[in-house]
Design a protein around this motif. Structure first.
Motif, short mmCIF file in Angstrom:
data_model
loop_
_atom_site.label_atom_id
_atom_site.label_comp_id
_atom_site.label_asym_id
_atom_site.label_seq_id
_atom_site.Cartn_x
_atom_site.Cartn_y
_atom_site.Cartn_z
N PRO A 70 0.82 -1.20 0.00
CA PRO A 70 0.00 0.00 0.00
C PRO A 70 0.86 1.27 0.00
CG PRO A 70 0.08 -0.90 2.22
CD PRO A 70 0.84 -1.86 1.33
N TYR A 71 0.41 2.25 -0.73
CA TYR A 71 1.14 3.51 -0.89
C TYR A 71 0.68 4.54 0.13
CZ TYR A 71 2.37 1.31 -5.29
OH TYR A 71 2.83 0.44 -6.24
N THR A 72 0.79 4.19 1.39
CA THR A 72 0.35 5.10 2.45
C THR A 72 1.35 6.24 2.63
OG1 THR A 72 1.53 3.89 4.18
CG2 THR A 72 -0.74 3.18 3.71
N PRO A 73 0.89 7.37 3.10
CA PRO A 73 1.82 8.47 3.38
C PRO A 73 2.94 8.06 4.32
CG PRO A 73 -0.43 9.27 3.47
CD PRO A 73 -0.51 7.78 3.33
N ASP A 74 2.64 7.22 5.30
CA ASP A 74 3.67 6.76 6.25
C ASP A 74 4.80 6.01 5.55
OD1 ASP A 74 2.47 7.88 8.47
OD2 ASP A 74 1.43 6.04 9.05
N ARG A 75 4.47 5.21 4.55
CA ARG A 75 5.50 4.45 3.84
C ARG A 75 6.38 5.39 3.01
NH1 ARG A 75 4.18 -0.26 0.73
NH2 ARG A 75 6.25 -0.94 1.37
N TYR A 76 5.80 6.43 2.43
CA TYR A 76 6.60 7.44 1.72
C TYR A 76 7.52 8.16 2.70
CZ TYR A 76 4.25 7.33 -2.86
OH TYR A 76 3.80 6.97 -4.10
N ILE A 77 7.00 8.50 3.86
CA ILE A 77 7.81 9.19 4.88
C ILE A 77 8.98 8.31 5.29
CG2 ILE A 77 7.79 10.00 7.28
CD1 ILE A 77 4.85 10.96 6.71
N GLN A 78 8.73 7.02 5.50
CA GLN A 78 9.80 6.09 5.86
C GLN A 78 10.86 6.00 4.76
OE1 GLN A 78 7.70 2.44 6.66
NE2 GLN A 78 6.84 3.19 8.58
N ALA A 79 10.42 6.00 3.51
CA ALA A 79 11.36 5.92 2.38
C ALA A 79 12.23 7.18 2.30
CB ALA A 79 10.59 5.73 1.07
N ILE A 80 11.63 8.34 2.52
CA ILE A 80 12.40 9.59 2.52
C ILE A 80 13.44 9.56 3.63
CG2 ILE A 80 12.24 12.09 2.95
CD1 ILE A 80 9.44 11.93 1.52
N LYS A 81 13.02 9.16 4.82
CA LYS A 81 13.94 9.08 5.96
C LYS A 81 15.07 8.08 5.69
CE LYS A 81 11.51 11.75 8.80
NZ LYS A 81 11.85 13.13 8.96
N ALA A 82 14.76 6.96 5.04
CA ALA A 82 15.78 5.96 4.72
C ALA A 82 16.85 6.54 3.80
CB ALA A 82 15.13 4.73 4.07
N PHE A 83 16.43 7.33 2.81
CA PHE A 83 17.42 7.95 1.92
C PHE A 83 18.22 9.04 2.63
CE2 PHE A 83 15.27 6.28 -2.02
CZ PHE A 83 16.38 5.56 -2.45
N GLU A 84 17.58 9.78 3.52
CA GLU A 84 18.32 10.77 4.31
C GLU A 84 19.41 10.06 5.12
OE1 GLU A 84 14.87 14.18 5.02
OE2 GLU A 84 15.25 12.70 6.59
N ASP A 85 19.04 8.95 5.76
CA ASP A 85 19.99 8.19 6.57
C ASP A 85 21.09 7.55 5.72
OD1 ASP A 85 18.49 8.88 8.78
OD2 ASP A 85 17.47 6.93 8.93
N ALA A 86 20.78 7.25 4.45
CA ALA A 86 21.76 6.62 3.55
C ALA A 86 22.72 7.64 2.93
CB ALA A 86 21.04 5.84 2.46
#
Length: 178
Positions: A70-86
């Motif tokens: 599912p393309y929930t806003p929370d999953r997008y937020i997690q993906a953005i945070k993952a790239f910031e951390d990477a």
């Protein structure tokens, strides 16, 4: 209240690219991202388009995170945070349209809340949905990375009344699905 002199600070890009399918949104976003960083390893792409992020691997070694329903806003937020951390400097969200109209996106969440309510009032369901959407928007705006978001486009129509008083649809251009 504190009054101070204006100070120019290094701002981060927030770019939305809206076009019909196949118009080159992903490719253009990658070239813009590389133009900003000059380093493919600092470019991250959130791919919701069934692997389209890998189509341009010949350009350079950028990072890809495949996001499926599912393309929930929370999953997008997690993906953005993952790239910031990477260590990404530019994050491409390809495509933000799924967060709105995809499976599990904002419109699905709103419909589910409406269906579960006793009143069936779709308008009041937005009271619960809007904060989820706002959280995604705020994550994009507050990110320490440059953000490029692609959005699919659809033909936009308005209803106009002709000289006989009959209403007919008139095409007025393209509108982003978001």
């Amino acid at each position: 209240m504190l009054i101070r002199k204006a100070e120019r600070k290094k701002a981060k890009l927030r770019l939305g690219i809206s076009a019909p399918s196949g118009a080159g949104k992903t490719y253009s976003s990658l070239l813009i991202a590389y133009g900003i960083t000059g380093d493919w390893s600092k470019v991250g792409l959130i791919d919701t388009e069934n692997g389209s992020g890998d189509l341009y691997a010949h350009l350079g070694e950028y990072m890809v995170l495949t996001l499926e329903a599912p393309y929930t806003p929370d999953r997008y937020i997690q993906a953005i945070k993952a790239f910031e951390d990477a260590g990404a400097e530019v994050i491409i969200i390809d495509s933000l349209s799924h967060a709105w109209a995809g499976e599990g996106g904002i419109l699905d969440i709103q419909a589910a809340i409406t269906a579960a309510s006793k009143s069936g009032n779709s308008y009041t369901a937005w009271r619960e949905v809007t904060p989820k959407h706002n959280a995604l928007v705020n994550t994009i705006l507050q990110s320490k990375c440059h953000i490029i978001a692609t959005m699919r486009a659809k033909t936009e129509y308005v209803m106009e009344e002709d000289e006989r008083g009959k209403k007919t649809p008139k095409k007025v251009g393209l509108a982003p699905i978001q």
